[in-house]
Design an enzyme around this catalytic site. Structure first.
Site, PDB file in Angstrom:
ATOM      1  N   HIS A   1       0.796  -1.411  -0.020  1.00  0.00           N
ATOM      2  CA  HIS A   1      -0.033   0.125   0.066  1.00  0.00           C
ATOM      3  C   HIS A   1       0.886   1.310   0.104  1.00  0.00           C
ATOM      4  O   HIS A   1       0.322   2.485  -0.321  1.00  0.00           O
ATOM      5  CB  HIS A   1      -0.849   0.020   1.068  1.00  0.00           C
ATOM      6  CG  HIS A   1      -2.023  -1.135   1.175  1.00  0.00           C
ATOM      7  ND1 HIS A   1      -2.746  -1.286   0.109  1.00  0.00           N
ATOM      8  CD2 HIS A   1      -2.223  -1.977   2.151  1.00  0.00           C
ATOM      9  CE1 HIS A   1      -3.769  -2.052   0.268  1.00  0.00           C
ATOM     10  NE2 HIS A   1      -3.389  -2.581   1.352  1.00  0.00           N
TER      11      HIS A   1
ATOM     12  N   GLY B   1      -1.970   1.950   4.979  1.00  0.00           N
ATOM     13  CA  GLY B   1      -2.509   0.686   5.457  1.00  0.00           C
ATOM     14  C   GLY B   1      -1.334  -0.084   5.956  1.00  0.00           C
ATOM     15  O   GLY B   1      -1.001  -1.385   5.749  1.00  0.00           O
TER      16      GLY B   1
ATOM     17  N   ASP C   1      -3.640 -10.744  -2.060  1.00  0.00           N
ATOM     18  CA  ASP C   1      -4.183  -9.998  -0.616  1.00  0.00           C
ATOM     19  C   ASP C   1      -5.605  -9.532  -0.650  1.00  0.00           C
ATOM     20  O   ASP C   1      -6.098  -9.309  -1.997  1.00  0.00           O
ATOM     21  CB  ASP C   1      -3.267  -8.599  -0.485  1.00  0.00           C
ATOM     22  CG  ASP C   1      -3.266  -8.563   1.123  1.00  0.00           C
ATOM     23  OD1 ASP C   1      -4.644  -7.823   1.447  1.00  0.00           O
ATOM     24  OD2 ASP C   1      -2.164  -8.273   1.751  1.00  0.00           O
TER      25      ASP C   1
ATOM     26  N   HIS D   1      -7.016  -6.872   0.098  1.00  0.00           N
ATOM     27  CA  HIS D   1      -6.697  -5.587   0.024  1.00  0.00           C
ATOM     28  C   HIS D   1      -6.110  -5.356  -1.410  1.00  0.00           C
ATOM     29  O   HIS D   1      -5.160  -5.912  -1.991  1.00  0.00           O
ATOM     30  CB  HIS D   1      -6.428  -4.729   0.938  1.00  0.00           C
ATOM     31  CG  HIS D   1      -6.839  -4.934   2.375  1.00  0.00           C
ATOM     32  ND1 HIS D   1      -6.597  -5.736   3.214  1.00  0.00           N
ATOM     33  CD2 HIS D   1      -7.992  -4.520   2.707  1.00  0.00           C
ATOM     34  CE1 HIS D   1      -7.317  -5.761   4.403  1.00  0.00           C
ATOM     35  NE2 HIS D   1      -8.319  -4.966   3.952  1.00  0.00           N
TER      36      HIS D   1
ATOM     37  N   ASP E   1      -4.832 -12.390   4.239  1.00  0.00           N
ATOM     38  CA  ASP E   1      -5.988 -11.875   5.047  1.00  0.00           C
ATOM     39  C   ASP E   1      -7.419 -12.078   4.266  1.00  0.00           C
ATOM     40  O   ASP E   1      -8.456 -11.650   4.522  1.00  0.00           O
ATOM     41  CB  ASP E   1      -6.044 -10.127   5.150  1.00  0.00           C
ATOM     42  CG  ASP E   1      -5.307  -9.416   4.019  1.00  0.00           C
ATOM     43  OD1 ASP E   1      -5.279 -10.133   2.853  1.00  0.00           O
ATOM     44  OD2 ASP E   1      -5.002  -8.460   4.265  1.00  0.00           O
TER      45      ASP E   1
ATOM     46  N   TYR F   1      -4.169 -10.849   9.372  1.00  0.00           N
ATOM     47  CA  TYR F   1      -4.307 -10.148  10.789  1.00  0.00           C
ATOM     48  C   TYR F   1      -4.756 -11.247  11.985  1.00  0.00           C
ATOM     49  O   TYR F   1      -4.907 -10.923  13.109  1.00  0.00           O
ATOM     50  CB  TYR F   1      -5.077  -8.917  10.920  1.00  0.00           C
ATOM     51  CG  TYR F   1      -4.906  -8.027   9.891  1.00  0.00           C
ATOM     52  CD1 TYR F   1      -4.116  -6.841  10.266  1.00  0.00           C
ATOM     53  CD2 TYR F   1      -5.383  -8.056   8.549  1.00  0.00           C
ATOM     54  CE1 TYR F   1      -3.384  -5.951   9.330  1.00  0.00           C
ATOM     55  CE2 TYR F   1      -4.661  -6.965   7.549  1.00  0.00           C
ATOM     56  CZ  TYR F   1      -3.742  -6.109   7.950  1.00  0.00           C
ATOM     57  OH  TYR F   1      -3.358  -5.284   6.921  1.00  0.00           O
TER      58      TYR F   1
END
Length: 366
Positions: free
Chosen positions: A126, A134, A161, A163, A250, A289
Site C-alpha cells: 500500500h 495501510g 491479498d 486488499h 487476509d 491479521y
C-alpha cells in the site's frame, strides 16, 4: 533462532530470513510476533534444511529514493510523533530493514543463483511514493520489481491479498513493462476503495493493469476459478520474464479485517499455478491479521513451493500453544455466505478477458 546448518544447504529455493529482519517485521505494531511465529513454524517442519537461507541486507537510503520522494524519505527520517500515528516508526533503519528483505531476494533472482525466492517479511503493497498507507511505510515490492527489471525486462506482479495492491499499481500505472494483476475484495467502505475492473493503466501503461474485484465471503472454488480463468490467458499475451507474487493472508477465513472465506488450499493452488509458469519468481507475505493463520499459510506455501508435503499435525515448538485447540495446519472455511455469484464472477472474467484481448492488439498479436 535461525538454524545455522540450513544456511549451508544449497537448494533451488532461497528463503530470506535472519534475526534482525524478523525483529524489524515484528516491530510493526499490528503485526507483532507474526514474523517469528511464521519462521518458527517453518523451522518446526524441518523446511529450513531444504532451502538456502540467506540473511537480509538492509536497503540503503539510495535504494529507498529510487521510488519514494525526497520529501517522504526526509519525513521518515524525522519520524512521526506517537500521538500522531501509533504505527509510525522512529527509526529510518527499521523501514530500510523491512525493504531490504525483498531487495535481497530480488538480487538472488537477478544473479541467477536461484529461480524461486521467499520473503514472508515483505509485501508492503500500500505504500505510495510520497506517503504511508495501510500499515505500509516503504513499498518493498516496487523496489524489488525495479531491481528485477535490471535483468528481466518484463515483470508480472500478482497480488492475492484481500486488499487491492494500490501502491504497486500506482507505481507502474504508466509502464508497459510491468503488468499488475490484483485479485481483491472491492465493496463500499472497504479499504482502500480502489481497483475497479475498469482501471486499466494510463498512458503507455494503458491495458497493462488488471483488476479482479470480488465481494465479501469469497470461497476457495470461486477464488481459484477467477485466478485460473485469468492467469493463463494473460500470460499467453504478456509473457513475463519474472514474476512477483504477494500472498497476503487476509483473504483467509477468520481474518478479522478481510471478510473472505478462503482456506489454505485456495492459496496453495494459485501458488502452484504461479510456480508452473517456470519463471524466476519472488513470493512475498503481506496482510494477515490472524497471526497464527498467516503463519500456517506461509508455511503451507513454503511446503508447496518446495514440493515437500508436511504433516497436518503441527510439531511441538516454542509457539505450539498458539495453534490450539486442534494444533493442525489447517484453516477451515466458516459459515459465511459468499456475496459472489457465478454470474458476477463470469461478468468480471468477461471484462478482464476483454482487456487482455485489447492488450494483445496493442502488442501486435491480433
Amino acid at each position: 533462532m535461525l538454524d545455522d546448518t540450513a544456511v549451508e544447504n544449497k537448494g533451488e529455493v532461497v528463503y530470506v530470513a535472519d534475526p534482525k529482519l524478523l525483529s524489524w517485521c515484528d516491530a510493526v505494531p499490528v503485526f507483532r510476533q507474526r514474523a517469528c511465529l511464521t519462521h518458527a513454524l517453518i523451522a518446526s517442519y524441518g523446511l529450513l534444511h531444504k532451502m538456502r537461507v540467506v540473511p537480509s541486507e538492509a536497503a540503503s537510503e539510495e535504494d529507498i529514493r529510487k521510488f519514494h520522494s525526497q520529501e517522504y524519505v526526509e519525513f521518515l527520517q524525522r519520524g512521526v510523533p506517537e500521538e500522531e500515528d501509533e504505527g509510525a516508526q522512529d527509526e529510518f533503519g527499521l523501514v530500510c530493514g523491512l525493504a531490504g528483505g525483498s531487495l535481497t531476494a530480488a538480487r538472488e533472482l537477478t544473479s541467477g543463483r536461484t529461480k524461486i525466492a521467499l520473503n514472508w517479511c515483505g509485501g508492503w503493497h500500500h505504500a505510495q511514493r510520497d506517503m504511508a498507507s495501510g500499515f505500509c511505510y516503504v513499498n518493498d515490492i516496487v523496489l524489488a520489481v525495479l531491481h528485477l527489471r535490471s535483468a528481466f525486462p518484463k515483470v508480472l506482479y500478482i497480488d492475492l491479498d484481500v486488499h487491492h495492491g494500490d501502491g504497486v499499481e500506482n507505481a507502474y500505472l504508466f509502464s508497459p513493462k510491468v503488468v499488475t494483476l490484483s485479485l481483491h475484495r472491492r465493496e463500499p467502505g472497504f479499504f482502500p476503495a480502489t481497483g475497479a475492473v475498469e482501471d486499466k493503466g494510463l498512458g503507455k501503461g494503458k491495458l497493462f493493469t488488471f483488476n479482479v474485484p470480488y465481494k465479501e465471503g469469497i470461497n476457495d472454488k470461486q477464488f481459484v476459478y477467477l485466478f485460473e480463468s485469468i492467469l493463463y490467458p494473460l500470460c499467453e499475451v504478456f509473457i513475463p520474464d519474472a514474476v512477483v507474487c504477494q500472498c497476503g493472508a487476509d483473504a483467509l477465513s477468520q481474518d478479522p479485517l478481510g471478510g473472505g472465506n478462503l482456506t489454505l488450499k485456495a492459496y496453495t493452488t494459485c501458488v502452484t499455478h504461479v510456480a508452473n509458469l517456470s519463471k524466476p519468481t519472488l513470493f512475498l507475505g503481506g496482510g494477515g491479521y490472524n497471526k497464527s493463520n498467516a503463519a500456517k499459510l506461509w508455511t503451507a506455501i513454503t511446503s508447496t513451493v518446495l514440493k515437500c508435503p508436511v504433516s497436518a499435525e503441527i510439531p511441538e515448538h516454542q509457539f505450539f500453544s498458539w495453534y490450539g485447540p486442534d494444533f493442525e495446519l489447517e484453516v477451515t472455511a466458516g459459515l459465511r455466505k459468499s456475496s459472489n455469484t457465478q454470474e458476477s464472477l463470469d461478468q468480471t472474467i468477461k471484462a478482464v478477458h476483454g482487456n487482455i484481448e485489447k492488450l494483445a492488439e496493442v502488442l501486435g498479436q491480433k
